[in-house]
Scaffold this active site. Structure first.
Site, PDB file in Angstrom:
ATOM      1  N   ILE A  58      39.919  53.320  39.174  1.00 34.09           N
ATOM      2  CA  ILE A  58      39.929  52.644  40.464  1.00 34.09           C
ATOM      3  C   ILE A  58      40.971  53.226  41.413  1.00 34.09           C
ATOM      4  O   ILE A  58      40.917  52.993  42.613  1.00 34.09           O
ATOM      5  CB  ILE A  58      40.144  51.128  40.258  1.00 34.09           C
ATOM      6  CG1 ILE A  58      39.034  50.569  39.348  1.00 34.09           C
ATOM      7  CG2 ILE A  58      40.140  50.371  41.563  1.00 34.09           C
ATOM      8  CD1 ILE A  58      37.623  50.877  39.830  1.00 34.09           C
ATOM      9  N   GLY A  59      41.919  53.999  40.909  1.00 34.65           N
ATOM     10  CA  GLY A  59      42.821  54.691  41.829  1.00 34.65           C
ATOM     11  C   GLY A  59      44.221  54.896  41.327  1.00 34.65           C
ATOM     12  O   GLY A  59      44.733  56.010  41.343  1.00 34.65           O
ATOM     13  N   GLU A  89      38.522  36.631  49.451  1.00 34.00           N
ATOM     14  CA  GLU A  89      39.542  35.594  49.569  1.00 34.00           C
ATOM     15  C   GLU A  89      39.767  35.169  51.012  1.00 34.00           C
ATOM     16  O   GLU A  89      40.327  34.103  51.267  1.00 34.00           O
ATOM     17  CB  GLU A  89      40.854  36.026  48.936  1.00 34.00           C
ATOM     18  CG  GLU A  89      41.669  36.996  49.742  1.00 34.00           C
ATOM     19  CD  GLU A  89      42.913  37.419  48.982  1.00 34.00           C
ATOM     20  OE1 GLU A  89      43.987  37.438  49.591  1.00 34.00           O
ATOM     21  OE2 GLU A  89      42.806  37.731  47.788  1.00 34.00           O
ATOM     22  N   HIS A 120      36.024  48.922  46.367  1.00 33.43           N
ATOM     23  CA  HIS A 120      36.371  48.172  45.152  1.00 33.43           C
ATOM     24  C   HIS A 120      36.757  46.758  45.520  1.00 33.43           C
ATOM     25  O   HIS A 120      37.409  46.527  46.538  1.00 33.43           O
ATOM     26  CB  HIS A 120      37.543  48.848  44.427  1.00 33.43           C
ATOM     27  CG  HIS A 120      38.108  48.000  43.329  1.00 33.43           C
ATOM     28  ND1 HIS A 120      37.406  47.723  42.180  1.00 33.43           N
ATOM     29  CD2 HIS A 120      39.289  47.334  43.225  1.00 33.43           C
ATOM     30  CE1 HIS A 120      38.145  46.935  41.410  1.00 33.43           C
ATOM     31  NE2 HIS A 120      39.287  46.689  42.024  1.00 33.43           N
ATOM     32  N   TRP A 139      46.094  40.633  52.884  1.00 27.70           N
ATOM     33  CA  TRP A 139      47.272  40.734  52.030  1.00 27.70           C
ATOM     34  C   TRP A 139      48.541  40.989  52.833  1.00 27.70           C
ATOM     35  O   TRP A 139      49.553  41.410  52.285  1.00 27.70           O
ATOM     36  CB  TRP A 139      47.067  41.805  50.962  1.00 27.70           C
ATOM     37  CG  TRP A 139      46.130  41.340  49.881  1.00 27.70           C
ATOM     38  CD1 TRP A 139      45.556  40.114  49.766  1.00 27.70           C
ATOM     39  CD2 TRP A 139      45.670  42.097  48.759  1.00 27.70           C
ATOM     40  NE1 TRP A 139      44.755  40.055  48.642  1.00 27.70           N
ATOM     41  CE2 TRP A 139      44.812  41.258  48.011  1.00 27.70           C
ATOM     42  CE3 TRP A 139      45.893  43.394  48.311  1.00 27.70           C
ATOM     43  CZ2 TRP A 139      44.177  41.679  46.840  1.00 27.70           C
ATOM     44  CZ3 TRP A 139      45.259  43.823  47.155  1.00 27.70           C
ATOM     45  CH2 TRP A 139      44.414  42.974  46.420  1.00 27.70           C
ATOM     46  N   HIS A 182      44.215  43.823  33.274  1.00 29.35           N
ATOM     47  CA  HIS A 182      45.255  42.801  33.366  1.00 29.35           C
ATOM     48  C   HIS A 182      45.723  42.338  31.997  1.00 29.35           C
ATOM     49  O   HIS A 182      46.586  41.469  31.885  1.00 29.35           O
ATOM     50  CB  HIS A 182      44.757  41.617  34.187  1.00 29.35           C
ATOM     51  CG  HIS A 182      44.507  41.963  35.623  1.00 29.35           C
ATOM     52  ND1 HIS A 182      43.304  42.490  36.040  1.00 29.35           N
ATOM     53  CD2 HIS A 182      45.295  41.902  36.729  1.00 29.35           C
ATOM     54  CE1 HIS A 182      43.364  42.715  37.348  1.00 29.35           C
ATOM     55  NE2 HIS A 182      44.564  42.368  37.781  1.00 29.35           N
TER      56      HIS A 182
END
Length: 766
Positions: A439-440, A613, A649, A569, A702
């Site tokens: 993912i990076g 979100e 993503h 964010w 995670h």
């Protein structure tokens, strides 16, 4: 007006500590560097500090502190533990961390379990561990943790107000692992809540804050009825209940909330000020009304004089029935602005962190009870700061405003439709079936953080720092080459945070030094502060990505954060619509995308981890948000040729109900989290034909657990039942910056092997 008519209280305080003390204590325990006793002692010390910061309030919250997540705490209080952790060796704290992250301190393969599903708390960037329900669910009260914290607060001279998430919110936010209807568990859950409230009463508690934020969402009739059933059953428990709502308006649930047999109601008067008059008229003459008058979600100073203009008539009417608080828990803002000695002085004067928000409440409280003259100096200082911000030439940029005004539909359109584009891209990239990528980000090692700190302190010059980061990039590329990944990334060694990194290079942002907030568990983020119009002075990533591409013949992804995520964010300015700020960000990211393409980068990933979100809590308001959010992504992404492949993503969220909007983003490839939910997020594809390529994350980053080849093959086979194999990618579910190389390498090796197994399956079936 007589003295001390209104009461002051708080709904929750940041638990991480002003310098992230909780993060470091928890992580030291996970590593085995400290004992459980030492961790719990540190937690007790932080609680004491938090209560001391709130000294002078009529009530301080107790139970808002958590070692990982307050919803997980409640699950343990209610005895709702997943069967997979029951019976394992270790203490209750070990079981707790196993649910949270798959393992506890000292665990090896024998005790590793599947971590609980994690998702966003309403429309915030905080993640909670989703309660699990099944036909075997049984609730059994274990109040020791909460009662212990109450005893601590009382011993320190504080008047404790326990904080509980209410039974309806708990059930509605949970998930059944079988055909069980969560609402069917209410009858057995309510006696446990009643028993808990009785124990609180026996321990000298007068008021309990019972949070039911789902009241600001659109509830089905059966859930509305469940509220009536639940609170009728809790009458007579021996305590007074303050029913607490936040994040939005009650709307059609207003009459319901006001009719419940509770001693008081908290209303988010920042988001629902227009409902206050109705609520005042609807509550009976004995009920308390708590008003959240200071924004618990953002960091701008409150206009105290304007607030008092509105609030004084309400206070005169309600008198001792009026309580004042922040709009929601202060979990979502940093601890103390006084720590920020390096922040631009002018902009600093415009801000208020958790400590300062409580100070604002104290000023308002004094003005109401003693008159404005008693706080004349504080009100004058507040007004001066507000006027400084309103008139500052640093806030508005005419050139940026002109560019936003010139936006039209052509900026969001690709040259060709997806079927034509993907044919060109496949011919250009020549990737195998089930292409593998990440993912990076790769691990932010101690050496990387040490070099970054030395650079910030001036102990390492720019040239030496660049050399160090290039060494890390080279190492990451070498590891990916050795693993056999198909599409590589540069690893983001030079980036501190996926939003902060870009904000530091954009005009219109400023940064705190200690403005940390909790995202999940021990993971903290330091949101940049968006104070003015946004522009991009120069390229932000091109040199780093070009260097990485020079090290390999394989495709190298350019890694960017998308405009919606940068917006969601950040601490966002409140003096213009969020959509306008997002458009400004979209134009800046568009420039970066085009520069990457000109530099020869054929794959560009624009992360929109926070798209969902930002979604309003009510479906009736979704379309407006999704229209401008999707438009902003398309503006950022679509100024490229058909040969350039655009990825995006998205992180831990429920995407099934916005899948049509995600499809409208028209990214060539989307990667999402599916590992913790066992590919449940892909159920939507049974009914919705998603047209583009997708990478369902098969590696739960995670958790420190290393997924097996068999686990990942199983997940991808489930995905292939819904999406054609030629449109599937194999990847982790998120970036790897929080993991260690010792975990990452074997996990990615297993992932590459899983892709090979899948290709062999496909070849055998051909």
């Amino acid at each position: 007006m007589s003295l001390n008519q209104t009461r002051l209280h708080n709904l929750g305080f940041p638990r991480i500590g002003a310098r992230r003390e909780l993060k470091f204590a928890v992580e030291a325990f996970w590593k085995g560097d400290t004992t459980e006793t030492e961790l719990l002692a540190k937690a007790a010390d932080l609680r004491q500090q938090n209560w001391q910061r709130q000294a002078g309030l009529d009530f301080v919250p107790v139970g808002d502190f958590s070692l990982y997540d307050q919803i997980l705490d409640l699950s343990f209080t209610l005895g709702n533990l997943p069967a997979r952790v029951q019976g394992l060796d270790g203490s209750e704290l070990d079981q707790y961390f196993r649910v949270a992250r798959g393992r506890s301190a000292g665990d090896h393969d024998c005790n590793c379990v599947h971590a609980g599903e994690m998702t966003k708390w309403f429309d915030t960037n905080y993640h909670y561990i989703v309660p699990e329900f099944s036909v075997n669910t049984r609730f059994n009260l274990n109040a020791e943790r909460l009662l212990g914290q109450i005893s601590e607060a009382q011993a320190q001279g504080h008047r404790a107000k326990p904080v509980l998430v209410g039974p309806i919110t708990y059930l509605l936010l949970g998930k059944a692992k079988d055909e069980t209807r969560p609402l069917s568990l209410l009858a057995q859950l309510l006696p446990v809540y009643a028993e808990l409230l009785q124990q609180l009463a026996a321990n000298g508690i007068e008021w309990v804050q019972i949070d039911e934020p789902v009241l600001v969402t659109e509830l089905a009739p059966e859930w509305q009825d469940a509220f009536r059933t639940a609170y009728a059953a809790l009458v007579g428990s021996g305590v007074k209940l303050l029913l607490t709502t936040y994040f939005g308006q009650l709307r059609e649930n207003l009459e319901l909330a006001c009719s419940l047999p509770v001693a008081g109601l908290h209303l988010d008067a920042v988001n629902a000020r227009e409902e206050v008059e109705r609520v005042v008229a609807t509550l009976d003459s004995e009920q308390v009304l708590s008003l959240g008058v200071v924004n618990g979600r953002n960091i701008w100073k409150t206009d105290l004089s304007a607030l008092l203009d509105w609030l004084e008539p309400v206070a005169h009417q309600l008198r001792e029935r009026l309580w004042l608080a922040p709009s929601c828990s202060l979990l979502h803002v940093p601890v103390d602005l006084d720590s920020e000695q390096k922040l631009d002085a002018e902009i600093r004067s415009w801000l208020a962190f958790a400590q300062q928000k409580l100070d604002e409440l104290r000023v308002v409280h004094s003005a109401l009870n003693h008159g404005r003259a008693s706080v004349a100096a504080e009100l004058a200082e507040n007004l001066a700061a507000l006027n400084s911000r309103r008139t500052s030439p640093r806030v508005h940029n005419p050139e940026v405003q002109k560019a936003v005004a010139a936006i039209d539909a052509t900026l969001g359109a690709r040259q060709s439709a997806y079927p034509e584009r993907i044919a060109v891209q496949r011919d250009t990239l020549k990737l195998p079936l089930y292409p593998t990528t990440t993912i990076g980000s790769f691990p932010q090692t101690h050496e990387i953080r040490k070099a970054r700190l030395a650079f910030r302190k001036g102990e390492l010059d720019a040239a030496a720092y660049e050399t160090r980061m290039k060494q890390e990039i080279e190492f990451a590329v070498q590891q990916q080459e050795a693993l056999g990944l198909d599409v590589l990334v540069h690893g983001e060694a030079e980036r501190n945070d996926m939003v902060e990194y870009f904000g530091e290079q954009l005009e219109g942002y400023v940064f705190s030094q200690f403005g940390w907030v909790q995202s999940y568990g021990s993971r903290c983020v330091k949101p940049p502060i968006l104070f003015g119009d946004i522009s991009r002075p120069e390229a932000m990533t091109v040199d780093w990505i070009q260097y990485a591409q020079s090290l390999t013949d394989k495709p190298m992804k350019g890694m960017l954060t998308g405009p919606v995520t940068i917006l969601n964010w950040s601490f966002v300015r409140d003096d213009q619509p969020r959509s306008v700020s997002c458009q400004q960000l979209a134009l800046a990211i568009r420039q970066e995308v085009q520069d990457l393409e000109r530099a020869g980068i054929d794959i560009i990933q624009i992360d929109e981890a926070a798209l969902r979100e930002g979604l309003p809590l009510r479906r009736s308001q979704w379309a407006t948000y999704l229209n401008w959010a999707v438009e902003c992504f398309r503006i950022s992404a679509n100024g490229v040729a058909d040969t350039t492949q655009i990825h995006t993503h998205m992180c831990y969220s429920e995407f099934n109900d916005i899948i049509e909007a995600i499809a409208l983003m028209d990214a060539d490839v989307i990667t999402i989290e599916t590992s913790r939910s066992d590919m449940e997020l892909l159920d939507v594809f049974d009914a919705f034909h998603y047209p583009n390529e997708i990478g369902p994350g098969v590696y739960d980053i995670h958790s420190p657990n290393i997924p097996s080849v068999e686990q990942m093959v199983k997940l991808m086979r489930l995905a292939a039942q819904r999406i054609p194999a030629e449109r599937l990618w194999v990847n982790p579910d998120c970036g790897l910056k929080t993991r260690q190389w010792s975990e990452v390498i074997p996990a990615l090796q297993n992932m590459v092997t899983a892709a090979q197994v899948l290709r062999e399956d496909q070849a055998a079936a051909a």
